[in-house]
Write an enzyme that holds these catalytic residues in place. Structure first.
Site, PDB file in Angstrom:
ATOM      1  N   HIS A 129      -1.907   2.503   7.471  1.00 22.46           N
ATOM      2  CA  HIS A 129      -1.106   1.490   8.165  1.00 22.46           C
ATOM      3  C   HIS A 129      -1.142   1.716   9.661  1.00 22.46           C
ATOM      4  CE1 HIS A 129       0.456   1.423   4.063  1.00 22.46           C
ATOM      5  NE2 HIS A 129       0.700   0.151   4.302  1.00 22.46           N
ATOM      6  N   GLY A 151       0.825  -1.200   0.000  1.00 22.34           N
ATOM      7  CA  GLY A 151       0.000   0.000   0.000  1.00 22.34           C
ATOM      8  C   GLY A 151       0.856   1.244   0.000  1.00 22.34           C
ATOM      9  N   CYS A 152       0.264   2.354   0.385  1.00 21.03           N
ATOM     10  CA  CYS A 152       0.969   3.636   0.405  1.00 21.03           C
ATOM     11  C   CYS A 152       2.247   3.516   1.218  1.00 21.03           C
ATOM     12  CB  CYS A 152       0.061   4.708   0.998  1.00 21.03           C
ATOM     13  SG  CYS A 152       0.851   6.313   1.154  1.00 21.03           S
ATOM     14  N   PHE A 153       3.344   3.913   0.624  1.00 23.26           N
ATOM     15  CA  PHE A 153       4.641   3.725   1.283  1.00 23.26           C
ATOM     16  C   PHE A 153       4.864   4.629   2.485  1.00 23.26           C
ATOM     17  CE2 PHE A 153       6.342   5.702  -2.944  1.00 23.26           C
ATOM     18  CZ  PHE A 153       5.794   6.951  -2.674  1.00 23.26           C
TER      19      PHE A 153
END
Length: 176
Positions: free
Chosen positions: A160, A13-15
């Protein structure tokens, strides 16, 4: 990498959120966000976000294996993102947000496959793991704006978070 460090390449997903949580793990020496798994050389965020380059938003982790193991890095990876959603994390949808482990050698590949089997067998996650396990290719640094984003913008977007119910039980020492 030197004999005293190891490197891992992960996508989940989004880093931004992955980097923010993984950098806190004892033994992590450095992290960089970037793009892995695609065909375009030196891709930009504007290219990757279209889903057309084949890249995933990824994180490169350099760590001290005397402090934390590759297996422990993967266990954290599986705790902080949902590896059971295909091409998606939270509100982020597309192949660029897929879950992937880009292994650097056959040992990492074996550890990744073994860890996935344990995650699936545990029954703790909401479904079966869809994380890709593929050979690492080039890792392209993301633009400076993306590096250390949540350190600079602590209230910025992330999908996250540590999930306390998604922790693999310790293995029986006699188990293979």
């Amino acid at each position: 990498m030197s004999e005293t460090t190891e490197r891992a390449l992960l996508a989940g997903g989004c880093f931004w959120g992955m980097q923010d949580l993984i950098r806190r793990r004892p033994g992590v020496i450095s992290t960089r966000v970037g793009y892995s798994g695609g065909a375009t050389e030196n891709p930009t965020y504007d290219q990757v976000k279209t889903g057309q380059t084949g890249h995933a938003e990824s994180i490169e982790i350099v760590f001290d294996p005397k402090v934390t193991s590759y297996r422990e890095m993967l266990e954290l990876f599986f705790q902080i993102h949902d590896p059971t959603t295909l091409d998606r994390q939270g509100n982020d949808i597309g192949t660029q947000y897929r879950s992937a482990i880009f292994y650097l050698d056959e040992t990492q590949k074996a550890v990744a496959e073994d860890t996935i089997k344990d995650v699936d067998a545990s029954g703790l996650w909401p479904g079966k793991v869809v994380t890709q396990v593929t050979p690492a290719g080039a890792f392209w640094d993301a633009e400076d704006f993306h590096q250390d984003y949540l350190e600079r913008y602590p209230n910025g977007y992330t999908c996250h978070f540590p999930r306390p119910d998604w922790v693999l039980p310790k293995r029986d020492q006699g188990a293979a």
